[in-house]
Design an enzyme around this catalytic site. Structure first.
Site, PDB file in Angstrom:
ATOM      1  N   MET A  97       0.903  -1.074  -0.018  1.00 40.22           N
ATOM      2  CA  MET A  97      -0.051  -0.063   0.011  1.00 40.22           C
ATOM      3  C   MET A  97       0.757   1.324  -0.077  1.00 40.22           C
ATOM      4  SD  MET A  97      -2.731  -1.314   2.878  1.00 40.22           S
ATOM      5  CE  MET A  97      -1.541  -2.041   3.845  1.00 40.22           C
ATOM      6  N   ILE A 155       2.105  -5.148   8.328  1.00 40.27           N
ATOM      7  CA  ILE A 155       3.764  -5.205   8.264  1.00 40.27           C
ATOM      8  C   ILE A 155       3.648  -3.412   8.170  1.00 40.27           C
ATOM      9  CG2 ILE A 155       5.801  -5.091   7.280  1.00 40.27           C
ATOM     10  CD1 ILE A 155       4.651  -7.913   6.284  1.00 40.27           C
ATOM     11  N   GLY A 185       1.672   4.271   4.689  1.00 42.04           N
ATOM     12  CA  GLY A 185       2.198   3.382   3.902  1.00 42.04           C
ATOM     13  C   GLY A 185       2.702   1.838   4.517  1.00 42.04           C
ATOM     14  N   SER A 186       2.471   0.856   4.020  1.00 44.62           N
ATOM     15  CA  SER A 186       2.559  -0.309   4.570  1.00 44.62           C
ATOM     16  C   SER A 186       2.414  -1.539   3.547  1.00 44.62           C
ATOM     17  CB  SER A 186       1.679  -0.497   5.981  1.00 44.62           C
ATOM     18  OG  SER A 186       0.129  -0.058   5.314  1.00 44.62           O
ATOM     19  N   ARG A 187       2.159  -2.688   4.106  1.00 38.17           N
ATOM     20  CA  ARG A 187       2.380  -4.093   3.517  1.00 38.17           C
ATOM     21  C   ARG A 187       1.226  -4.905   4.127  1.00 38.17           C
ATOM     22  NH1 ARG A 187       7.485  -7.307   1.259  1.00 38.17           N
ATOM     23  NH2 ARG A 187       6.580  -9.328   1.732  1.00 38.17           N
TER      24      ARG A 187
END
Length: 216
Positions: A97, A155, A185-187
């Protein structure tokens, strides 16, 4: 519509932006600088609002399907050894993301939460190969009647400094419902059984709560 995790930040930002514009109008007499500062503040405010947006998603419940838990781009599809919970081979599907994506996390399947754990850690960029094991993260395992156990992992990235996870052990959860939020911002990684049929490709852009990631 905005996510509840953003209410406080949006309120504080609204006050700061409002006060800032008043100060600019009263104390910056140079016309071009006045307008530049005002526009910059408004752009910053728009970024905050869009980051915490929470669009309504109408999930069609399907126990034979894994749906995307988040909006973003598919950056990993591979067979890996998952060593935190399963200790065996799984298919990993990872969705990255950017700060421009919707950051709501949604349950990929319905079922019983069997495991939910927070891990403090680093803040490597979210697409880094080791971010799944070394970054700040939460791991959640849901027991689904069709798939068995499905693991997803939120994450944190280089900008994300807070992961919100609503999944608690022994909760019954419903596919597509709000499972948490990751700020800035991430995953999210999914770990699926080897007999899963993946329905997306690398670099596909997916929508959380709607798009099918995999089927049994």
């Amino acid at each position: 519509m905005f996510h509840k995790e953003g209410y406080k930040i949006i309120l504080i930002s609204t006050i700061i932006i409002g006060v800032g514009i008043i100060l600019i109008e009263n104390f910056v007499s140079i016309n071009w600088l006045n307008k530049l500062l005002a526009v910059s503040l408004l752009l910053f405010y728009i970024i905050i609002l869009q980051f915490f947006r929470n669009p309504k998603r109408n999930t069609t419940l399907n126990d034979s399907a894994i749906i995307a838990p988040v909006d973003g781009k598919v950056v990993v599809i591979e067979e890996v050894f998952e060593k935190e919970y399963f200790n065996d081979q799984r298919i990993q599907v990872s969705i990255f993301m950017s700060p421009l994506n919707v950051h709501v996390t949604r349950y990929p399947v319905s079922g019983l939460v069997k495991f939910s754990k927070y891990h403090p850690g680093k803040f490597l960029v979210a697409w880094h190969p080791k971010s799944s094991e070394e970054n700040e993260r939460t791991t959640v395992v849901i027991e689904n009647k069709t798939y068995g156990d499905v693991l997803y992992r939120q994450i944190a990235g280089a900008l994300a400094k807070r992961i919100v996870n609503y999944a608690k052990p022994n909760m019954q959860v419903i596919q597509g419902e709000d499972a948490g939020f990751i700020k800035f911002g991430s995953r999210v990684d999914l770990f699926l059984p080897l007999n899963t049929k993946i329905k997306v490709n690398l670099n596909d852009k997916v929508k959380g709560g709607i798009q099918t990631i995999a089927e049994i």
